[in-house]
Design a protein around this motif. Sequence first.
Motif, PDB file in Angstrom:
ATOM      1  N   ARG A 237      67.144  80.755   7.719  1.00 30.53           N
ATOM      2  CA  ARG A 237      68.272  80.845   8.652  1.00 30.53           C
ATOM      3  C   ARG A 237      67.878  81.596   9.906  1.00 30.53           C
ATOM      4  NH1 ARG A 237      72.958  83.697   7.131  1.00 30.53           N
ATOM      5  NH2 ARG A 237      71.653  85.109   5.912  1.00 30.53           N
ATOM      6  N   PHE A 238      66.861  82.466   9.781  1.00 30.50           N
ATOM      7  CA  PHE A 238      66.487  83.315  10.904  1.00 30.50           C
ATOM      8  C   PHE A 238      65.020  83.136  11.314  1.00 30.50           C
ATOM      9  CE2 PHE A 238      69.742  85.790   8.472  1.00 30.50           C
ATOM     10  CZ  PHE A 238      70.780  85.627   9.375  1.00 30.50           C
ATOM     11  N   ILE A 239      64.122  83.238  10.358  1.00 33.24           N
ATOM     12  CA  ILE A 239      62.693  83.257  10.678  1.00 33.24           C
ATOM     13  C   ILE A 239      62.027  82.024  10.095  1.00 33.24           C
ATOM     14  CG2 ILE A 239      60.538  84.534  10.450  1.00 33.24           C
ATOM     15  CD1 ILE A 239      62.237  87.064  10.155  1.00 33.24           C
ATOM     16  N   GLU A 240      61.524  81.196  10.973  1.00 31.45           N
ATOM     17  CA  GLU A 240      60.837  79.980  10.563  1.00 31.45           C
ATOM     18  C   GLU A 240      59.325  80.222  10.576  1.00 31.45           C
ATOM     19  OE1 GLU A 240      60.763  76.970  13.491  1.00 31.45           O
ATOM     20  OE2 GLU A 240      60.712  75.333  12.035  1.00 31.45           O
ATOM     21  N   THR A 241      58.645  79.742   9.542  1.00 31.57           N
ATOM     22  CA  THR A 241      57.196  79.851   9.475  1.00 31.57           C
ATOM     23  C   THR A 241      56.551  78.595  10.049  1.00 31.57           C
ATOM     24  OG1 THR A 241      57.312  81.213   7.487  1.00 31.57           O
ATOM     25  CG2 THR A 241      55.220  80.144   7.953  1.00 31.57           C
ATOM     26  N   LEU A 242      55.611  78.790  10.933  1.00 32.45           N
ATOM     27  CA  LEU A 242      54.765  77.703  11.412  1.00 32.45           C
ATOM     28  C   LEU A 242      53.399  77.919  10.774  1.00 32.45           C
ATOM     29  CD1 LEU A 242      57.072  78.077  13.597  1.00 32.45           C
ATOM     30  CD2 LEU A 242      55.562  76.812  15.111  1.00 32.45           C
ATOM     31  N   PRO A 243      53.109  77.196   9.701  1.00 30.24           N
ATOM     32  CA  PRO A 243      51.944  77.495   8.870  1.00 30.24           C
ATOM     33  C   PRO A 243      50.668  77.680   9.681  1.00 30.24           C
ATOM     34  CG  PRO A 243      53.270  75.797   7.845  1.00 30.24           C
ATOM     35  CD  PRO A 243      53.846  76.022   9.215  1.00 30.24           C
ATOM     36  N   LYS A 244      49.953  78.764   9.351  1.00 34.21           N
ATOM     37  CA  LYS A 244      48.666  79.129   9.928  1.00 34.21           C
ATOM     38  C   LYS A 244      48.741  79.479  11.409  1.00 34.21           C
ATOM     39  CE  LYS A 244      45.989  76.411   6.623  1.00 34.21           C
ATOM     40  NZ  LYS A 244      44.931  75.382   6.442  1.00 34.21           N
ATOM     41  N   ARG A 245      49.951  79.450  11.981  1.00 30.46           N
ATOM     42  CA  ARG A 245      50.088  79.765  13.398  1.00 30.46           C
ATOM     43  C   ARG A 245      50.912  81.032  13.628  1.00 30.46           C
ATOM     44  NH1 ARG A 245      52.388  74.404  15.909  1.00 30.46           N
ATOM     45  NH2 ARG A 245      53.252  74.193  13.800  1.00 30.46           N
ATOM     46  N   GLY A 246      52.108  81.076  13.065  1.00 26.66           N
ATOM     47  CA  GLY A 246      52.939  82.245  13.299  1.00 26.66           C
ATOM     48  C   GLY A 246      54.366  82.011  12.865  1.00 26.66           C
ATOM     49  N   TYR A 247      55.314  82.610  13.601  1.00 24.50           N
ATOM     50  CA  TYR A 247      56.713  82.578  13.227  1.00 24.50           C
ATOM     51  C   TYR A 247      57.570  82.336  14.459  1.00 24.50           C
ATOM     52  CZ  TYR A 247      54.682  84.893   9.162  1.00 24.50           C
ATOM     53  OH  TYR A 247      53.904  85.202   8.086  1.00 24.50           O
ATOM     54  N   ARG A 248      58.814  81.878  14.201  1.00 22.19           N
ATOM     55  CA  ARG A 248      59.754  81.622  15.294  1.00 22.19           C
ATOM     56  C   ARG A 248      61.147  82.014  14.815  1.00 22.19           C
ATOM     57  NH1 ARG A 248      58.925  76.037  17.711  1.00 22.19           N
ATOM     58  NH2 ARG A 248      59.467  75.330  15.623  1.00 22.19           N
ATOM     59  N   PHE A 249      61.884  82.719  15.683  1.00 20.91           N
ATOM     60  CA  PHE A 249      63.257  83.094  15.371  1.00 20.91           C
ATOM     61  C   PHE A 249      64.165  81.941  15.772  1.00 20.91           C
ATOM     62  CE2 PHE A 249      67.298  85.267  15.559  1.00 20.91           C
ATOM     63  CZ  PHE A 249      67.211  86.145  14.489  1.00 20.91           C
ATOM     64  N   ILE A 250      64.940  81.400  14.812  1.00 18.05           N
ATOM     65  CA  ILE A 250      65.660  80.150  15.045  1.00 18.05           C
ATOM     66  C   ILE A 250      67.174  80.314  15.085  1.00 18.05           C
ATOM     67  CG2 ILE A 250      63.815  78.745  14.077  1.00 18.05           C
ATOM     68  CD1 ILE A 250      65.424  78.590  11.479  1.00 18.05           C
ATOM     69  N   ALA A 251      67.692  81.507  14.809  1.00 22.83           N
ATOM     70  CA  ALA A 251      69.147  81.680  14.794  1.00 22.83           C
ATOM     71  C   ALA A 251      69.676  81.917  16.201  1.00 22.83           C
ATOM     72  CB  ALA A 251      69.532  82.844  13.882  1.00 22.83           C
ATOM     73  N   GLU A 252      70.966  81.661  16.384  1.00 19.33           N
ATOM     74  CA  GLU A 252      71.621  81.927  17.659  1.00 19.33           C
ATOM     75  C   GLU A 252      71.719  83.426  17.878  1.00 19.33           C
ATOM     76  OE1 GLU A 252      75.992  81.276  19.758  1.00 19.33           O
ATOM     77  OE2 GLU A 252      75.327  79.964  18.145  1.00 19.33           O
ATOM     78  N   THR A 253      71.387  83.883  19.058  1.00 18.94           N
ATOM     79  CA  THR A 253      71.437  85.307  19.385  1.00 18.94           C
ATOM     80  C   THR A 253      72.430  85.551  20.505  1.00 18.94           C
ATOM     81  OG1 THR A 253      69.650  85.129  20.991  1.00 18.94           O
ATOM     82  CG2 THR A 253      69.036  85.638  18.715  1.00 18.94           C
ATOM     83  N   GLN A 254      72.971  86.767  20.516  1.00 15.26           N
ATOM     84  CA  GLN A 254      73.927  87.176  21.541  1.00 15.26           C
ATOM     85  C   GLN A 254      73.510  88.551  22.061  1.00 15.26           C
ATOM     86  OE1 GLN A 254      77.755  87.008  19.594  1.00 15.26           O
ATOM     87  NE2 GLN A 254      78.065  84.894  20.234  1.00 15.26           N
ATOM     88  N   PRO A 255      72.687  88.589  23.102  1.00 15.65           N
ATOM     89  CA  PRO A 255      72.254  89.889  23.636  1.00 15.65           C
ATOM     90  C   PRO A 255      73.417  90.669  24.237  1.00 15.65           C
ATOM     91  CG  PRO A 255      70.830  88.098  24.383  1.00 15.65           C
ATOM     92  CD  PRO A 255      72.028  87.460  23.783  1.00 15.65           C
ATOM     93  N   ASP A 256      73.377  91.987  24.059  1.00 10.57           N
ATOM     94  CA  ASP A 256      74.319  92.894  24.714  1.00 10.57           C
ATOM     95  C   ASP A 256      73.711  93.284  26.063  1.00 10.57           C
ATOM     96  OD1 ASP A 256      75.964  94.855  25.614  1.00 10.57           O
ATOM     97  OD2 ASP A 256      75.870  96.101  23.809  1.00 10.57           O
ATOM     98  N   LEU A 257      74.222  92.698  27.148  1.00 13.46           N
ATOM     99  CA  LEU A 257      73.643  92.911  28.468  1.00 13.46           C
ATOM    100  C   LEU A 257      74.203  94.134  29.185  1.00 13.46           C
ATOM    101  CD1 LEU A 257      73.546  89.210  29.690  1.00 13.46           C
ATOM    102  CD2 LEU A 257      71.786  90.528  28.525  1.00 13.46           C
ATOM    103  N   SER A 258      75.039  94.895  28.480  1.00 12.83           N
ATOM    104  CA  SER A 258      75.590  96.088  29.132  1.00 12.83           C
ATOM    105  C   SER A 258      74.531  97.170  29.304  1.00 12.83           C
ATOM    106  CB  SER A 258      76.759  96.635  28.306  1.00 12.83           C
ATOM    107  OG  SER A 258      76.309  97.007  27.013  1.00 12.83           O
ATOM    108  N   GLN A 259      73.482  97.116  28.486  1.00 14.24           N
ATOM    109  CA  GLN A 259      72.377  98.050  28.630  1.00 14.24           C
ATOM    110  C   GLN A 259      71.091  97.249  28.536  1.00 14.24           C
ATOM    111  OE1 GLN A 259      72.749 101.877  26.435  1.00 14.24           O
ATOM    112  NE2 GLN A 259      74.438 100.848  25.412  1.00 14.24           N
ATOM    113  N   LEU A 260      70.136  97.576  29.364  1.00 13.11           N
ATOM    114  CA  LEU A 260      68.896  96.816  29.398  1.00 13.11           C
ATOM    115  C   LEU A 260      67.700  97.745  29.328  1.00 13.11           C
ATOM    116  CD1 LEU A 260      69.699  94.265  32.237  1.00 13.11           C
ATOM    117  CD2 LEU A 260      69.775  93.841  29.787  1.00 13.11           C
ATOM    118  N   LEU A 261      66.703  97.317  28.566  1.00 10.08           N
ATOM    119  CA  LEU A 261      65.407  97.961  28.628  1.00 10.08           C
ATOM    120  C   LEU A 261      64.662  97.417  29.833  1.00 10.08           C
ATOM    121  CD1 LEU A 261      64.285  97.886  24.897  1.00 10.08           C
ATOM    122  CD2 LEU A 261      65.083  99.851  26.186  1.00 10.08           C
ATOM    123  N   PRO A 262      63.723  98.148  30.396  1.00  8.72           N
ATOM    124  CA  PRO A 262      63.069  97.731  31.634  1.00  8.72           C
ATOM    125  C   PRO A 262      62.394  96.379  31.541  1.00  8.72           C
ATOM    126  CG  PRO A 262      62.616 100.025  31.161  1.00  8.72           C
ATOM    127  CD  PRO A 262      63.306  99.483  29.972  1.00  8.72           C
TER     128      PRO A 262
END
Length: 742
Positions: free
Chosen positions: A94-119
Amino acid sequence: MTGPSPVPVRIRFDAFEADLRTEELFRSGRRVRLPRQSFMVLAMLLERAGQLVTREELRARVWPAGTLVEYDQGLNAVVKRLREALGDSADKPRFIETLPKRGYRFIAETQPDLSQLLPSTSDLSNELAGNQHATELQLNDSAATAAARDGNGSAFTSGAREGAGGIRFSRKTFFAAAAGLSAILLVALTAWIFSDRSVTHAPSGRQIVPFTSLPGQEIAPTFSPDGSQIAFGWNGEAGAGHRFDLYVKSLGSERLLRLTHEPSVWITPAWSPDGSMIAFVREKREETGIFVVPALGGAERRIVSTAVAVGSFRQISWSPDGRSLAYSGYGPSGAAQVYIVAVDSLVTQPLSPAPECLDAAEPAFSPDGKQLALVCVSSSAVYSVHVVELPHGPMRQLATIMGNPQGLAWSADGRRLIFANDPGDGGELWQLTLNGQLAQLPFGENSSAPAVARDGRIAYVRGRKTINIWRADLTAANPEDSSVRLIYSTLTELMPRYSADGSRIAFQSNRSGSTEIWSTDAEGDNPDRMTSFDGPMTSSPSWCSDGRRIAFDSRVSGVSDIYVEDISERVPRKVVTPQANLSSPSWSKDCRWLFAHDGKNTLYRFAASGGRAEQVTEHRSSYSVVVEDRVIFNAMQPDGVVLWTKPVSGGTEQPVEQLQKLRYDDVWTATTAGIYFTDSSSRPVSVNFFEFESGTTRRLMTLQETPVPGSGPAIAVSPDGRWLLYTQVDDEHSEIMLALNP
């Protein structure tokens, strides 16, 4: 030129929220325990949601250059713990998809809180990278096993489905959330102010309420068959001297029924299936046995009188037909193993087949009586959960876990196991399915001894313990009067060790939130954190005679390994040897050799630079100290411990003549002059000194309790023989909590 894009401080997905600044993960507003390395992986995946993040990129983020780690296995373990925290799986992600021998991908819908930002993402990467870190809790098979079973960091499946995903949120969604924020906060604040804060609600919908709130400690709950009562141990009765007796209390009532009148070091009960009897382990200084007593009170009957295991292995279990009890007892070799005793005939038989492990404990019959679950300790702070088909197998291993077992029970439907694990900073409740899937329960902080009623309610102990390091002057007329608290916190300080010149003290502490190696000067001042694994249990420091290097054990790779660190460099280096599961290291005087013990109580010697490990003795041994040209080690027997000695370079071994046999919970250390040890059979506990030259023993002082942990490294003596360091429990309290059904 446009700079790097800013990154939101908080990113929401599903019921979760990740705070990238504080490195915290929340689920429905409740903090989720997540090792720092796993959070670093999550942060990187969230930064690039919908995109491939390669294994090489993740390795570079998690482990700084020069770190000695089995990267592939370590990354698999880190991702697996992240999936466990999220309740995710590799085959149906539901969240982390495996791409065999390559890596991972986050696949769920995200909602960033833009009221505070890191640089920027680069700044975030630098902030999260920090110093060397490692894994916190291995609630899985060893990293190598996990890699072999999955290849993508999950021990549950053998493949992964590919899909696409990314950051999906609309302006409408964002402004609607922002507009409702003030109202939500107001409602939440009002609810908090007017709520009964002694009652909590877990995200699962369970209501968590206290069952007991008595002074002192309430321990080891067991439900009556109908779930209306709980039997437990309590040490707060007036005149009991902080010793435990057995009590019964009904739900919804504060009336206590006292069943025993022999205050004891510990009591662990189990209610019979027909409700008529309660069996219990009673641990006393002079003896430990298993008894049964009528549930309404009456005369006790002894069931087992010898070799009953103590310490963390006191759990007992009734078979559903009420004919047998399963318990942990010391076998012929001195190791704990599971036995089954017939309640009527008192005939005792060892479990067959028996798991090959350091100690077997915490047996629990399944509700239908067809299976028995147990834990198998394979090394210091490493154990596995097994299920055996009754009466004679086969046996299946469900999972390997990093930490110390704190109780095991079956769910009411017999489909899962509920267990408590202490990774070094307090107990947690977990559930384990019979196909090996693990998930942490959303309640049970500082928990132990779970019990499950037939309707699914869960009782558990919520406790807190403070252990500090004290110092006594052995040259004083009355050393007891000289005792002062030397190294202390509100948490746990253990295993003190003097440097060769007596100027520094190394010790194990969880004061930083994870169990690490620390040091102070000889007066207990200027504490300095020596390791920063931030997760796995790291313990048992040992000084090289040069005062510059420390050896210790840690579980970064999924098993216990020995590490050596130069205190000026602060870079731990694993000692590579083919022998697995080594712990509790001890240096030779010339610092060429290290001695350590494996998961089967076998003592090995190997070069401090690594290489082949050779077995030192045929005796089962769990602790050793090197003095000059000899190694002194404990030889475990069914009725206690005998100390033996052997030349460091090899040769004939022999028992330390004229030294008395020690109990399992006694502690000891050695200097060039002799052996310091406790005698816990006396009250108060005595600290004694056995002199090598004369072969005589004299009493030095007394303690109210045996230092912890037992069986070894709980005391230290300065090189000049003046100062004794010992650990002492300074504060301990607990209560029984109830997790009601939704």
